[in-house]
Design an enzyme around this catalytic site. Structure first.
Site, PDB file in Angstrom:
ATOM      1  N   HIS A   1      -3.600   1.846  10.958  1.00 47.25           N
ATOM      2  CA  HIS A   1      -3.238   3.167  10.419  1.00 47.25           C
ATOM      3  C   HIS A   1      -3.360   4.266  11.469  1.00 47.25           C
ATOM      4  O   HIS A   1      -2.575   5.218  11.473  1.00 47.25           O
ATOM      5  CB  HIS A   1      -4.097   3.468   9.184  1.00 47.25           C
ATOM      6  CG  HIS A   1      -3.756   2.574   8.030  1.00 47.25           C
ATOM      7  ND1 HIS A   1      -4.427   1.396   7.777  1.00 47.25           N
ATOM      8  CD2 HIS A   1      -2.768   2.637   7.102  1.00 47.25           C
ATOM      9  CE1 HIS A   1      -3.893   0.808   6.724  1.00 47.25           C
ATOM     10  NE2 HIS A   1      -2.872   1.523   6.299  1.00 47.25           N
TER      11      HIS A   1
ATOM     12  N   ASP B   1      -1.440   2.259  -0.207  1.00 42.86           N
ATOM     13  CA  ASP B   1      -2.810   1.800   0.098  1.00 42.86           C
ATOM     14  C   ASP B   1      -3.655   2.951   0.658  1.00 42.86           C
ATOM     15  O   ASP B   1      -4.815   2.771   0.970  1.00 42.86           O
ATOM     16  CB  ASP B   1      -2.783   0.600   1.058  1.00 42.86           C
ATOM     17  CG  ASP B   1      -2.165   0.940   2.415  1.00 42.86           C
ATOM     18  OD1 ASP B   1      -1.759  -0.013   3.117  1.00 42.86           O
ATOM     19  OD2 ASP B   1      -2.084   2.123   2.776  1.00 42.86           O
TER      20      ASP B   1
ATOM     21  N   GLU C   1       5.438   5.520  -3.333  1.00 41.75           N
ATOM     22  CA  GLU C   1       4.989   4.125  -3.479  1.00 41.75           C
ATOM     23  C   GLU C   1       5.668   3.528  -4.714  1.00 41.75           C
ATOM     24  O   GLU C   1       5.568   4.084  -5.808  1.00 41.75           O
ATOM     25  CB  GLU C   1       3.462   4.111  -3.643  1.00 41.75           C
ATOM     26  CG  GLU C   1       2.888   2.771  -4.124  1.00 41.75           C
ATOM     27  CD  GLU C   1       3.247   1.588  -3.241  1.00 41.75           C
ATOM     28  OE1 GLU C   1       2.949   1.637  -2.033  1.00 41.75           O
ATOM     29  OE2 GLU C   1       3.849   0.638  -3.777  1.00 41.75           O
TER      30      GLU C   1
ATOM     31  N   ASP D   1       7.744  -5.251   4.325  1.00 38.74           N
ATOM     32  CA  ASP D   1       7.346  -6.227   3.323  1.00 38.74           C
ATOM     33  C   ASP D   1       8.376  -7.344   3.265  1.00 38.74           C
ATOM     34  O   ASP D   1       9.163  -7.416   2.334  1.00 38.74           O
ATOM     35  CB  ASP D   1       7.320  -5.508   1.968  1.00 38.74           C
ATOM     36  CG  ASP D   1       5.992  -5.723   1.288  1.00 38.74           C
ATOM     37  OD1 ASP D   1       5.786  -5.145   0.216  1.00 38.74           O
ATOM     38  OD2 ASP D   1       5.187  -6.471   1.845  1.00 38.74           O
TER      39      ASP D   1
ATOM     40  N   GLN E   1       5.000  -7.387  -7.570  1.00 36.17           N
ATOM     41  CA  GLN E   1       4.280  -8.327  -6.671  1.00 36.17           C
ATOM     42  C   GLN E   1       2.922  -8.666  -7.284  1.00 36.17           C
ATOM     43  O   GLN E   1       2.417  -7.939  -8.154  1.00 36.17           O
ATOM     44  CB  GLN E   1       4.067  -7.689  -5.298  1.00 36.17           C
ATOM     45  CG  GLN E   1       3.348  -6.350  -5.340  1.00 36.17           C
ATOM     46  CD  GLN E   1       3.664  -5.467  -4.156  1.00 36.17           C
ATOM     47  OE1 GLN E   1       4.072  -5.923  -3.079  1.00 36.17           O
ATOM     48  NE2 GLN E   1       3.502  -4.168  -4.337  1.00 36.17           N
TER      49      GLN E   1
ATOM     50  N   ASP F   1       5.906   2.906   5.880  1.00 32.50           N
ATOM     51  CA  ASP F   1       4.811   1.931   5.926  1.00 32.50           C
ATOM     52  C   ASP F   1       5.038   0.873   4.861  1.00 32.50           C
ATOM     53  O   ASP F   1       4.182   0.569   4.049  1.00 32.50           O
ATOM     54  CB  ASP F   1       3.491   2.672   5.651  1.00 32.50           C
ATOM     55  CG  ASP F   1       2.305   1.717   5.731  1.00 32.50           C
ATOM     56  OD1 ASP F   1       1.263   2.019   5.116  1.00 32.50           O
ATOM     57  OD2 ASP F   1       2.442   0.672   6.385  1.00 32.50           O
ATOM     58  N   SER F   2       6.241   0.348   4.817  1.00 33.55           N
ATOM     59  CA  SER F   2       6.512  -0.517   3.653  1.00 33.55           C
ATOM     60  C   SER F   2       7.064  -1.854   4.098  1.00 33.55           C
ATOM     61  O   SER F   2       7.724  -2.553   3.376  1.00 33.55           O
ATOM     62  CB  SER F   2       7.567   0.154   2.780  1.00 33.55           C
ATOM     63  OG  SER F   2       8.698   0.332   3.601  1.00 33.55           O
TER      64      SER F   2
ATOM     65  N   GLY G   1      11.407   4.318  -2.260  1.00 31.23           N
ATOM     66  CA  GLY G   1      11.601   5.249  -1.157  1.00 31.23           C
ATOM     67  C   GLY G   1      13.065   5.533  -0.893  1.00 31.23           C
ATOM     68  O   GLY G   1      13.441   6.646  -0.516  1.00 31.23           O
TER      69      GLY G   1
HETATM   70  N1  SAM Z   1      -0.479  -1.152   5.307  1.00 30.26           N
HETATM   71  C1  SAM Z   1       0.334  -2.323   4.952  1.00 30.26           C
HETATM   72  C2  SAM Z   1       0.355  -3.384   6.045  1.00 30.26           C
HETATM   73  O1  SAM Z   1      -0.608  -3.410   6.802  1.00 30.26           O
HETATM   74  O2  SAM Z   1       1.295  -4.184   6.085  1.00 30.26           O
HETATM   75  C3  SAM Z   1       1.739  -1.861   4.697  1.00 30.26           C
HETATM   76  C4  SAM Z   1       1.835  -1.457   3.300  1.00 30.26           C
HETATM   77  S1  SAM Z   1       2.250  -2.683   2.228  1.00 30.26           S
HETATM   78  C5  SAM Z   1       2.654  -4.080   3.072  1.00 30.26           C
HETATM   79  C6  SAM Z   1       3.845  -2.197   1.762  1.00 30.26           C
HETATM   80  C7  SAM Z   1       3.774  -1.152   0.677  1.00 30.26           C
HETATM   81  O3  SAM Z   1       5.079  -0.630   0.482  1.00 30.26           O
HETATM   82  C8  SAM Z   1       3.312  -1.748  -0.664  1.00 30.26           C
HETATM   83  O4  SAM Z   1       2.382  -0.883  -1.280  1.00 30.26           O
HETATM   84  C9  SAM Z   1       4.631  -1.833  -1.470  1.00 30.26           C
HETATM   85  O5  SAM Z   1       4.421  -1.726  -2.863  1.00 30.26           O
HETATM   86  C10 SAM Z   1       5.381  -0.623  -0.917  1.00 30.26           C
HETATM   87  N2  SAM Z   1       6.853  -0.709  -1.008  1.00 30.26           N
HETATM   88  C11 SAM Z   1       7.626  -1.791  -0.783  1.00 30.26           C
HETATM   89  N3  SAM Z   1       8.928  -1.477  -0.964  1.00 30.26           N
HETATM   90  C12 SAM Z   1       8.960  -0.134  -1.298  1.00 30.26           C
HETATM   91  C13 SAM Z   1      10.012   0.797  -1.604  1.00 30.26           C
HETATM   92  N4  SAM Z   1      11.307   0.409  -1.599  1.00 30.26           N
HETATM   93  N5  SAM Z   1       9.676   2.086  -1.874  1.00 30.26           N
HETATM   94  C14 SAM Z   1       8.367   2.488  -1.874  1.00 30.26           C
HETATM   95  N6  SAM Z   1       7.326   1.656  -1.610  1.00 30.26           N
HETATM   96  C15 SAM Z   1       7.632   0.358  -1.320  1.00 30.26           C
END
Ligand code: SAM
Length: 291
Positions: free
Chosen positions: A74, A98, A118, A170, A43, A167-168, A150
């Site tokens: 959080h 994060d 992560e 996305d 990303q 917390d992922s 994960g």
């Molecule tokens: N605190 C953030 C929020 O407010 O949305 C959430 C964390 S961020 C959006 C999502 C995190 O999950 C990113 O650091 C991303 O790299 C990680 N991530 C996404 N897919 C993942 C996976 N399959 N395994 C581990 N980490 C993953």
């Protein structure tokens, strides 16, 4: 409604971050100055210093973390589960690069081990370099950071955990493996009979379909589950949802008053009233989530 022309004050920039919903409405944040812009195999990773939200992290072009509203997200992701579990010792955070959830989990003296999984090492490096206030936990002797997917982690580990935080969230993010039923059955195996799991499910208004899909996956492997919400200024529609689940007889929205008060003293948003109130959903959201 008068349109307004916002001329930058004399010494302000005219750079704006925008998180729009369908391109029609949303959040715009004025930028003091760009701080970092990089890309990983997963990303785009950017950091901006902004007037109202402070230092802000964007992943894949979406605002995911700001100095100003770190707490609601959080604190509400972590404390309802950590207060409901009688004695959380072993914790796992998926996607916690994060550092925000880790910071909150480490507030509990009962915690002996936290594994953060992560997928993108650039996220953790960016936090350490440009948002160090969120990187404190990475150096804690109880914390272990695993750079990886994960989904693969739960496929390979035999470890069990008292609390697991996913917390992922996305949408369209780097890897979709965490949205599969198989992932949640592996999470349930790692949580066992007494573990508590929380999944961040983003906006219950904009992503109702994803929330419903997550509820379907989680309810297939956990006897108890409940959505809850918090307000979040940096979300385009201002509301973030979570799903808490467990197989235990412990009330997943049960509040241990003493421990709640203890941790609330270290928080900006979380307290007993916000914990209890978070599970009271507006009628429209209840109907939309069929819960
Ligand atoms: N605190 C953030 C929020 O407010 O949305 C959430 C964390 S961020 C959006 C999502 C995190 O999950 C990113 O650091 C991303 O790299 C990680 N991530 C996404 N897919 C993942 C996976 N399959 N395994 C581990 N980490 C993953």
């Amino acid at each position: 409604m008068n349109a307004f022309v916002n001329c930058p004050m004399e010494n302000e920039t005219s750079i704006w971050l925008q998180n729009l919903v369908c391109g029609h409405s949303g959040l715009i944040i004025k930028v003091k100055q760009p701080v970092f812009c990089g890309s990983s195999p997963f990303q785009k990773v950017e950091v901006f210093d902004t007037y109202r939200f402070g230092i802000t992290l964007c992943l894949g072009g979406t605002v995911v973390l700001t100095e100003r509203d770190y707490e609601p997200y959080h604190e509400m992701m972590v404390h309802p589960a950590m207060v409901a579990h009688p004695h959380p010792k072993r914790v796992c955070i998926i996607g916690g690069g994060d550092g925000g959830c880790l910071k909150e989990v480490l507030k509990y003296e009962s915690v002996e081990r936290v594994v953060v999984v992560e997928i993108d090492s650039l996220v953790k490096e960016t936090i350490e370099n440009y948002m160090p206030c969120f990187a404190d936990g990475f150096g804690d002797p109880r914390a272990e950071v695993v750079i990886g997917d994960g989904y693969d982690y739960f496929k390979e580990t035999n470890e069990s955990f008292d609390a697991i935080f996913v917390d992922s969230y996305d949408p369209g993010g780097p890897v979709r493996s965490l949205e599969t039923a198989d992932f949640f059955s592996r999470v349930a195996a790692a949580a066992g009979e007494d573990g508590i799991v929380v999944v961040q499910t983003d906006s219950p208004i904009l992503r109702a379909d994803t929330v419903r899909r997550t509820i379907a996956n989680v309810s297939a492997v956990f006897r108890q589950y409940k959505p809850y919400i918090c307000t979040l200024r940096s979300f385009p529609e201002g509301v973030c949802s979570f799903l808490i689940a467990s197989n235990s007889v412990i009330g997943i929205d049960g509040i241990n008053r003493e421990r709640c008060e203890e941790v609330a003293g270290t928080c900006e948003y979380y307290n007993e009233e916000m914990h209890a109130g978070a599970f009271l959903l507006p009628q429209g959201i209840k109907m939309s989530l069929n819960c």
